[in-house]
Design an enzyme around this catalytic site. Structure first.
Site, short mmCIF file in Angstrom:
data_model
loop_
_atom_site.label_atom_id
_atom_site.label_comp_id
_atom_site.label_asym_id
_atom_site.label_seq_id
_atom_site.Cartn_x
_atom_site.Cartn_y
_atom_site.Cartn_z
N ASP A 41 -16.62 -43.80 60.51
CA ASP A 41 -16.73 -43.21 59.18
C ASP A 41 -18.15 -43.43 58.68
O ASP A 41 -18.66 -44.55 58.76
CB ASP A 41 -15.73 -43.83 58.20
CG ASP A 41 -15.41 -42.91 57.04
OD1 ASP A 41 -16.32 -42.64 56.23
OD2 ASP A 41 -14.26 -42.44 56.94
N ASP A 76 -23.00 -40.26 62.74
CA ASP A 76 -22.63 -38.89 62.35
C ASP A 76 -22.13 -38.16 63.58
O ASP A 76 -22.91 -37.76 64.45
CB ASP A 76 -23.85 -38.19 61.76
CG ASP A 76 -23.55 -36.78 61.29
OD1 ASP A 76 -22.41 -36.30 61.49
OD2 ASP A 76 -24.47 -36.14 60.72
N ILE A 77 -20.83 -37.95 63.67
CA ILE A 77 -20.24 -37.36 64.87
C ILE A 77 -20.44 -35.85 64.96
O ILE A 77 -20.04 -35.24 65.95
CB ILE A 77 -18.74 -37.72 64.98
CG1 ILE A 77 -17.97 -37.48 63.67
CG2 ILE A 77 -18.60 -39.18 65.39
CD1 ILE A 77 -17.59 -36.08 63.39
N ASN A 103 -10.64 -36.35 63.09
CA ASN A 103 -10.07 -36.27 61.75
C ASN A 103 -11.11 -36.06 60.65
O ASN A 103 -10.78 -35.62 59.56
CB ASN A 103 -9.28 -37.57 61.47
CG ASN A 103 -8.85 -37.70 60.04
OD1 ASN A 103 -7.89 -37.08 59.60
ND2 ASN A 103 -9.56 -38.52 59.27
N TYR A 174 -13.38 -23.75 54.68
CA TYR A 174 -12.45 -24.74 55.23
C TYR A 174 -11.38 -24.07 56.10
O TYR A 174 -11.06 -24.55 57.19
CB TYR A 174 -11.82 -25.50 54.07
CG TYR A 174 -10.80 -26.55 54.44
CD1 TYR A 174 -11.20 -27.76 55.02
CD2 TYR A 174 -9.44 -26.35 54.20
CE1 TYR A 174 -10.27 -28.73 55.34
CE2 TYR A 174 -8.51 -27.32 54.51
CZ TYR A 174 -8.92 -28.51 55.09
OH TYR A 174 -8.00 -29.47 55.40
N LYS A 178 -10.81 -24.77 60.06
CA LYS A 178 -9.55 -25.30 60.55
C LYS A 178 -8.86 -24.34 61.52
O LYS A 178 -8.17 -24.78 62.46
CB LYS A 178 -8.63 -25.63 59.37
CG LYS A 178 -9.09 -26.84 58.57
CD LYS A 178 -9.18 -28.09 59.43
CE LYS A 178 -9.39 -29.34 58.63
NZ LYS A 178 -9.54 -30.55 59.49
N THR A 208 -4.50 -37.24 49.92
CA THR A 208 -5.79 -37.81 50.29
C THR A 208 -6.81 -37.42 49.23
O THR A 208 -6.50 -36.67 48.30
CB THR A 208 -6.27 -37.30 51.66
OG1 THR A 208 -6.63 -35.91 51.55
CG2 THR A 208 -5.20 -37.46 52.74
#
Length: 306
Positions: A41, A76-77, A103, A174, A178, A208
């Site tokens: 994260d 940072d992925i 995720n 978004y 997705k 969330t």
């Protein structure tokens, strides 16, 4: 989760965006079931701005306080270097990598006519590119292992959304990202199966940071001992099972998960479903998922797959 079975004992799992919300719940659940966990994260705000090491380190501390093993990763992925270092952290720390849970994400909601190019690029980057790059680097490792005669029982769990299945007004960026994750999941499952890698996706619904402003009172936690239907922890048992060796043979599939309900998606239409009315254990989730899959029609073949 109250009952644990050690379904992930001996496995090493990586969870991106694991400092809060669903990612945190997944990391804790995997650790409770015996996995060693790399908690990724960058500590960004809801819109992706800023960084902080605190969220990942706090989850690692929670896991260790419960007797588990975990290490934090703040890279940072959505960059190649960050994704490569994520995989390297698992291998350098624990000597293996078995499960990748993609995720990480954030929101920049706008109606399409007001959606800036920067907001489009930022959301596509963290969700879609942030799935692709960790998957690419993990898959390269697993392919090398398979070619060396050490075929893994590798698992990837990608995170889509109802917005990716059906669309969502005000979330064009978004929804597109997705939906793209679903296509990526199907291709990865078709390409990587020969190397012992299973790739599935979930479309979760839970309370969330990304959903609390949208649903507000409808997603508030109940008082007393009432079942908290929107708790992110309700989604994690299915993720744990999909990330374990117990899910052998399940790949290229998409599951909706919300409260006590698991649904196998068929061409983005709801298929067989089961509702316990309470949180599942990983074993129960797995048994239910297999029963639902047995009742569902087989998915269409992926174009170009052999």
């Amino acid at each position: 989760m109250t009952d644990t079975t050690g379904i992930c004992a001996g496995r090493v799992a990586v969870v991106t965006g694991a400092g809060r919300g669903l990612g945190r719940a997944h990391a804790l659940a995997l650790a409770a079931e015996g996995a060693k966990v790399v908690v990724n994260d960058i500590g960004a705000a809801l819109d992706g701005s800023g960084t902080a090491t605190g969220p990942a380190e706090q989850v690692v501390a929670e896991i260790r306080e419960s007797g588990g093993e975990a290490v934090a990763h703040g890279g940072d992925i959505a960059t190649s270097d960050g994704a490569a270092s994520l995989v390297a952290t698992a291998l350098d720390t624990y000597g293996r990598l078995d499960t990748l849970v993609n995720n990480a994400g954030f929101l920049r909601d706008r109606m399409l006519v007001n959606l800036d190019e920067e907001d489009w690029d930022a959301v596509m980057r963290v969700h879609l590119k942030g799935h692709f790059l960790p998957l690419k680097h993990a898959a390269a490792h697993w392919r090398a292992e398979a070619k060396a005669g050490r075929t893994p029982e590798a698992r990837v769990v990608n995170t889509s959304s109802g917005a990716g299945l059906s669309g969502s007004v005000g979330q064009g960026n978004y929804s597109a990202a997705k939906a793209g994750i679903l296509g990526l999941t199907l291709v990865a499952a078709a390409e990587m199966g020969r190397y012992g890698v299973q790739v599935n996706a979930i479309a979760p619904a839970a309370r969330t940071r990304m959903t609390e402003q949208t649903f507000a009172d409808a997603m508030a936690a109940p008082e007393g001992d009432a079942f908290d239907a929107m708790a992110p922890e309700n989604v994690s048992p299915l993720v744990v099972w999909l990330g374990s060796s117990a899910s052998a043979g399940v790949t290229g599939r998409v599951f909706e998960a919300e409260a006590g309900r698991i649904t196998v998606m068929q061409g983005w239409h709801p298929g067989p479903t089961a509702d316990k009315g309470a949180r599942w254990t990983p074993s129960e989730a797995g048994e239910t998922a297999l029963k639902l899959l047995a009742e569902s029609r087989a998915p269409e073949g992926v174009y170009g797959a052999k």
